[in-house]
Scaffold this motif. Structure first.
Motif, PDB file in Angstrom:
ATOM      1  N   TYR A  83       0.843  -1.205   0.000  1.00 48.73           N
ATOM      2  CA  TYR A  83       0.000   0.000   0.000  1.00 48.73           C
ATOM      3  C   TYR A  83       0.879   1.257   0.000  1.00 48.73           C
ATOM      4  CZ  TYR A  83      -3.658   3.306   1.328  1.00 48.73           C
ATOM      5  OH  TYR A  83      -4.521   4.363   1.345  1.00 48.73           O
ATOM      6  N   LEU A  84       1.954   1.198   0.772  1.00 49.89           N
ATOM      7  CA  LEU A  84       2.819   2.368   0.904  1.00 49.89           C
ATOM      8  C   LEU A  84       3.767   2.530  -0.281  1.00 49.89           C
ATOM      9  CD1 LEU A  84       3.686   4.743   2.715  1.00 49.89           C
ATOM     10  CD2 LEU A  84       5.286   3.203   3.849  1.00 49.89           C
ATOM     11  N   PHE A  85       4.212   1.399  -0.845  1.00 50.36           N
ATOM     12  CA  PHE A  85       5.276   1.508  -1.845  1.00 50.36           C
ATOM     13  C   PHE A  85       4.870   1.256  -3.287  1.00 50.36           C
ATOM     14  CE2 PHE A  85       7.795   0.959   2.054  1.00 50.36           C
ATOM     15  CZ  PHE A  85       8.563   2.109   1.939  1.00 50.36           C
ATOM     16  N   SER A  86       3.689   0.651  -3.542  1.00 52.04           N
ATOM     17  CA  SER A  86       3.369   0.512  -4.964  1.00 52.04           C
ATOM     18  C   SER A  86       2.423   1.622  -5.390  1.00 52.04           C
ATOM     19  CB  SER A  86       2.806  -0.871  -5.295  1.00 52.04           C
ATOM     20  OG  SER A  86       2.004  -1.307  -4.242  1.00 52.04           O
ATOM     21  N   PRO A  87       2.932   2.461  -6.276  1.00 51.70           N
ATOM     22  CA  PRO A  87       2.159   3.634  -6.651  1.00 51.70           C
ATOM     23  C   PRO A  87       0.961   3.293  -7.524  1.00 51.70           C
ATOM     24  CG  PRO A  87       4.329   3.652  -7.718  1.00 51.70           C
ATOM     25  CD  PRO A  87       4.252   2.399  -6.919  1.00 51.70           C
ATOM     26  N   ASP A  88      -0.205   3.693  -7.078  1.00 54.19           N
ATOM     27  CA  ASP A  88      -1.408   3.506  -7.875  1.00 54.19           C
ATOM     28  C   ASP A  88      -1.949   4.918  -8.124  1.00 54.19           C
ATOM     29  OD1 ASP A  88      -3.930   3.193  -8.817  1.00 54.19           O
ATOM     30  OD2 ASP A  88      -4.633   1.848  -7.223  1.00 54.19           O
ATOM     31  N   PHE A  89      -1.596   5.444  -9.318  1.00 53.78           N
ATOM     32  CA  PHE A  89      -1.901   6.854  -9.560  1.00 53.78           C
ATOM     33  C   PHE A  89      -3.402   7.131  -9.694  1.00 53.78           C
ATOM     34  CE2 PHE A  89       2.619   7.026 -10.207  1.00 53.78           C
ATOM     35  CZ  PHE A  89       2.930   8.254  -9.643  1.00 53.78           C
ATOM     36  N   SER A  90      -4.180   6.059  -9.866  1.00 52.06           N
ATOM     37  CA  SER A  90      -5.615   6.310  -9.970  1.00 52.06           C
ATOM     38  C   SER A  90      -6.183   6.756  -8.616  1.00 52.06           C
ATOM     39  CB  SER A  90      -6.332   5.049 -10.449  1.00 52.06           C
ATOM     40  OG  SER A  90      -6.252   4.064  -9.452  1.00 52.06           O
ATOM     41  N   ARG A  91      -5.433   6.486  -7.545  1.00 55.74           N
ATOM     42  CA  ARG A  91      -5.909   6.892  -6.221  1.00 55.74           C
ATOM     43  C   ARG A  91      -5.530   8.335  -5.875  1.00 55.74           C
ATOM     44  NH1 ARG A  91      -3.929   2.400  -2.813  1.00 55.74           N
ATOM     45  NH2 ARG A  91      -5.290   0.626  -3.085  1.00 55.74           N
ATOM     46  N   LEU A  92      -4.675   8.933  -6.706  1.00 60.45           N
ATOM     47  CA  LEU A  92      -4.154  10.253  -6.355  1.00 60.45           C
ATOM     48  C   LEU A  92      -4.987  11.361  -6.999  1.00 60.45           C
ATOM     49  CD1 LEU A  92      -1.725  11.441  -4.763  1.00 60.45           C
ATOM     50  CD2 LEU A  92      -0.584  11.690  -6.964  1.00 60.45           C
ATOM     51  N   THR A  93      -5.492  12.260  -6.172  1.00 59.55           N
ATOM     52  CA  THR A  93      -6.307  13.368  -6.686  1.00 59.55           C
ATOM     53  C   THR A  93      -5.474  14.654  -6.687  1.00 59.55           C
ATOM     54  OG1 THR A  93      -6.972  13.889  -4.440  1.00 59.55           O
ATOM     55  CG2 THR A  93      -8.412  12.401  -5.679  1.00 59.55           C
ATOM     56  N   THR A  94      -6.017  15.714  -7.268  1.00 57.17           N
ATOM     57  CA  THR A  94      -5.273  16.981  -7.211  1.00 57.17           C
ATOM     58  C   THR A  94      -5.156  17.466  -5.766  1.00 57.17           C
ATOM     59  OG1 THR A  94      -7.341  18.078  -7.785  1.00 57.17           O
ATOM     60  CG2 THR A  94      -5.715  17.861  -9.533  1.00 57.17           C
ATOM     61  N   GLU A  95      -6.183  17.206  -4.967  1.00 48.92           N
ATOM     62  CA  GLU A  95      -6.071  17.572  -3.545  1.00 48.92           C
ATOM     63  C   GLU A  95      -4.942  16.777  -2.891  1.00 48.92           C
ATOM     64  OE1 GLU A  95      -9.281  16.459  -4.547  1.00 48.92           O
ATOM     65  OE2 GLU A  95      -9.993  18.485  -4.957  1.00 48.92           O
ATOM     66  N   GLY A  96      -4.776  15.529  -3.354  1.00 49.40           N
ATOM     67  CA  GLY A  96      -3.717  14.683  -2.810  1.00 49.40           C
ATOM     68  C   GLY A  96      -2.345  15.273  -3.121  1.00 49.40           C
ATOM     69  N   VAL A  97      -2.199  15.822  -4.324  1.00 46.10           N
ATOM     70  CA  VAL A  97      -0.921  16.435  -4.698  1.00 46.10           C
ATOM     71  C   VAL A  97      -0.671  17.672  -3.828  1.00 46.10           C
ATOM     72  CG1 VAL A  97       0.383  17.504  -6.578  1.00 46.10           C
ATOM     73  CG2 VAL A  97      -1.061  15.527  -7.038  1.00 46.10           C
ATOM     74  N   LEU A  98      -1.708  18.452  -3.592  1.00 49.14           N
ATOM     75  CA  LEU A  98      -1.558  19.617  -2.700  1.00 49.14           C
ATOM     76  C   LEU A  98      -1.204  19.149  -1.286  1.00 49.14           C
ATOM     77  CD1 LEU A  98      -1.763  22.647  -1.979  1.00 49.14           C
ATOM     78  CD2 LEU A  98      -4.202  22.316  -1.589  1.00 49.14           C
TER      79      LEU A  98
ATOM     80  N   GLY B  78       6.041   5.188   8.292  1.00 48.18           N
ATOM     81  CA  GLY B  78       5.123   4.535   7.359  1.00 48.18           C
ATOM     82  C   GLY B  78       5.283   3.026   7.387  1.00 48.18           C
ATOM     83  N   ILE B  79       6.542   2.591   7.435  1.00 49.57           N
ATOM     84  CA  ILE B  79       6.800   1.142   7.444  1.00 49.57           C
ATOM     85  C   ILE B  79       6.333   0.524   8.766  1.00 49.57           C
ATOM     86  CG2 ILE B  79       8.618  -0.627   7.335  1.00 49.57           C
ATOM     87  CD1 ILE B  79      10.205   1.350   5.570  1.00 49.57           C
ATOM     88  N   ALA B  80       6.392   1.307   9.832  1.00 56.37           N
ATOM     89  CA  ALA B  80       5.927   0.772  11.122  1.00 56.37           C
ATOM     90  C   ALA B  80       4.404   0.679  11.152  1.00 56.37           C
ATOM     91  CB  ALA B  80       6.412   1.675  12.270  1.00 56.37           C
ATOM     92  N   ILE B  81       3.747   1.636  10.507  1.00 54.19           N
ATOM     93  CA  ILE B  81       2.308   1.765  10.707  1.00 54.19           C
ATOM     94  C   ILE B  81       1.463   0.993   9.688  1.00 54.19           C
ATOM     95  CG2 ILE B  81       0.432   3.471  10.564  1.00 54.19           C
ATOM     96  CD1 ILE B  81       2.536   5.243  12.220  1.00 54.19           C
ATOM     97  N   PHE B  82       1.816   1.040   8.408  1.00 52.66           N
ATOM     98  CA  PHE B  82       0.909   0.433   7.428  1.00 52.66           C
ATOM     99  C   PHE B  82       0.729  -1.085   7.546  1.00 52.66           C
ATOM    100  CE2 PHE B  82       1.100   4.635   5.556  1.00 52.66           C
ATOM    101  CZ  PHE B  82      -0.273   4.844   5.441  1.00 52.66           C
ATOM    102  N   PRO B  83       1.800  -1.826   7.799  1.00 46.54           N
ATOM    103  CA  PRO B  83       1.546  -3.259   7.996  1.00 46.54           C
ATOM    104  C   PRO B  83       0.562  -3.499   9.144  1.00 46.54           C
ATOM    105  CG  PRO B  83       3.871  -2.866   7.700  1.00 46.54           C
ATOM    106  CD  PRO B  83       3.223  -1.518   7.804  1.00 46.54           C
ATOM    107  N   ALA B  84       0.701  -2.699  10.212  1.00 44.81           N
ATOM    108  CA  ALA B  84      -0.199  -2.874  11.355  1.00 44.81           C
ATOM    109  C   ALA B  84      -1.623  -2.469  11.001  1.00 44.81           C
ATOM    110  CB  ALA B  84       0.304  -2.050  12.538  1.00 44.81           C
ATOM    111  N   VAL B  85      -1.752  -1.443  10.163  1.00 46.75           N
ATOM    112  CA  VAL B  85      -3.074  -1.004   9.721  1.00 46.75           C
ATOM    113  C   VAL B  85      -3.829  -2.181   9.108  1.00 46.75           C
ATOM    114  CG1 VAL B  85      -4.224   0.333   7.907  1.00 46.75           C
ATOM    115  CG2 VAL B  85      -2.522   1.426   9.363  1.00 46.75           C
TER     116      VAL B  85
END
Ligand code: PFF
Length: 453
Positions: free
Chosen positions: A205-220, A269-276
């Motif tokens: 989730y943290l390291f494979s980029p899925d650009f369809s999830r990224l919005t312009t608000e996300g870029v801001l 990020g590496i500590a938290i996402f696997p736990a998520v």
């Protein structure tokens, strides 16, 4: 009456400079904010954009802030008055001081939460609790009134006490020991988190980029986070820059602070996402993410009681070394421009910030219903400071260096009066003059919806 230039307080060593600047940069922004903002904005693609902004915009802005402060030997507003007398440029500093009020207000809310979690860890409150129960514990606590406010007041009291005493030796000394310890702790937690069942999902989730999830608000949000995390755009590093001795190399300071800050955010990020994923928490759970995921991890690990306790203590300290840098922006301004004593400036600034902070804290609980544009006060202050004021401040800072102060005067400061070879300088100037202003402006206008394709 003409101002007399008194010899200025300086950091006493190279390591002191790094520790103070890295102490400001590394804080709740890395461990609390980065994972939840990345989570809300889809993970991997957000991370890539964030890293790009750190390198292409964050580092040049940091160098610019240090240069402005060290050249002028003044606070955030006074620096512009000195370097650009009789012009409206000082307004950049005014935005910065305003941002400092807002940021410390909501920062102290979350810092208060970390103190509660020190106590919760110490009293073993997470023992034998399920993931759901741990989430409920957080919900019950942070929507309350008495405890969140008490912790916030205590945190602001400690911040005030340190700033009132002057920065110097105390902070320099403690941060030197505490920051490496924090890194070590996060690495240990990462290892445990990565060995949880289902960890791979979090990592991807943290390291494979899925650009369809990224919005312009996300870029801001990525730009806002880059500024927030590196303590940029509001004159914190102008203020700290004014305490850096003329002998230090500003360029290498920038590199070291940026690396420290980025590495710690990635480790968080590496500590938290696997736990998520392992504990079935939604990655876009918002500001509570760290407080809901990590107690689960501690629960699952051998010695978790001990590690959890140390972790939240260190997190509180990381928050403290950042909060003093924010308060110092306001105090240095009041002291030098309004001729207040450090003591009264500190008390006055901290009191007003605390009042604002109380509103932020209560906006999760009894003041939940009070919303502006249907947004909770906390989120509104967080957004308007981090994603609006910091990028605007950053934009004006790069315009100031690139188009007002100019290459020759900036080079003089960055190269310690031409005694250093600064091979990166042309690239830096190019980024500052052309790339950074255009990029910040576009991202900002798209992000707030003023520009549309
Ligand atoms: N950089 C700090 C963090 O990441 O927690 C927060 C911060 C400090 C933001 C100082 C802005 C600032 F001027």
């Amino acid at each position: 009456m003409a101002k007399i230039d008194l010899p200025r307080e300086n950091f006493t060593s190279k390591f002191g400079v790094i520790a103070a600047a890295a102490g400001s940069a590394v804080g709740l922004g890395n461990i609390w904010r980065f994972p939840y903002i990345a989570g809300e904005n889809g993970g991997g693609a957000f991370l890539l954009v964030y890293l790009l902004f750190i390198i292409a915009i964050g580092m040049p802005v940091m160098l610019s802030e240090f240069s402005i402060g060290r050249k002028a030997q003044r606070n955030a507003i006074g620096s512009f008055k000195k370097l650009a007398p009789g012009t409206p440029w000082y307004f950049v500093g005014v935005i910065g001081v305003a941002a400092a009020f807002l940021i410390l207000a909501f920062y102290s809310t979350v810092a208060g939460w970390t103190l509660e979690y020190v106590v919760k860890s110490a009293t073993d409150s997470f023992a034998d609790k399920t993931g759901d129960e741990i989430s409920q514990l957080f919900a019950a606590f942070h929507t309350g009134t008495f405890w969140p406010l008490l912790w916030q007041l205590i945190f602001m009291g400690v911040t005030l006490a340190i700033v009132m005493a002057g920065i110097k030796d105390g902070i320099e000394r403690y941060v030197k020991i505490l920051m490496p310890l924090l890194v070590l702790m996060i690495i240990v937690i990462c290892i445990r988190s990565l060995t949880l069942p289902g960890a791979a999902e979090g990592v991807s989730y943290l390291f494979s980029p899925d650009f369809s999830r990224l919005t312009t608000e996300g870029v801001l949000a990525a730009l806002g986070q880059a500024f927030f995390s590196l303590s940029l755009g509001m004159g914190t590093l102008i203020t700290y820059g004014s305490y850096i001795s003329k002998k230090e190399k500003l360029g290498s300071t920038v590199t070291q602070v940026t690396i420290a800050d980025t590495v710690i955010a990635m480790l968080a990020g590496i500590a938290i996402f696997p736990a998520v994923f392992a504990f079935g928490i939604a990655p876009d759970a918002g500001p509570g993410l760290v407080f809901e995921t990590l107690p689960n991890v501690f629960q699952e690990m051998a010695g978790g009681y001990f590690f959890g306790l140390i972790f939240f203590i260190l997190l509180s300290i990381a928050a403290l070394t950042s909060s003093i840098s924010i308060l110092e922006v306001v105090v240095a301004y009041m002291k030098e421009e309004l001729n207040m004593t450090r003591r009264s400036a500190s008390i006055f600034a901290a009191a007003i910030i605390t009042l604002l902070g109380v509103l932020c804290t209560l906006s999760f609980g009894v003041m939940q219903e009070v919303t502006i544009f249907e947004t909770r006060l906390f989120d509104l202050m967080e957004f308007s400071a981090s994603d609006v004021l910091l990028p605007i401040g950053g934009l004006l800072i790069v315009l100031f260096i690139g188009w007002y102060l100019g290459a020759a005067r900036t080079r003089e400061e960055v190269s310690n009066d031409n005694s250093l070879k600064v091979r990166y300088f042309p690239a830096y100037m190019f980024l500052i003059k052309f790339i950074a202003p255009v990029a910040i402006a576009i991202v900002f206008l798209y992000g707030i919806g003023l520009l549309n394709i």
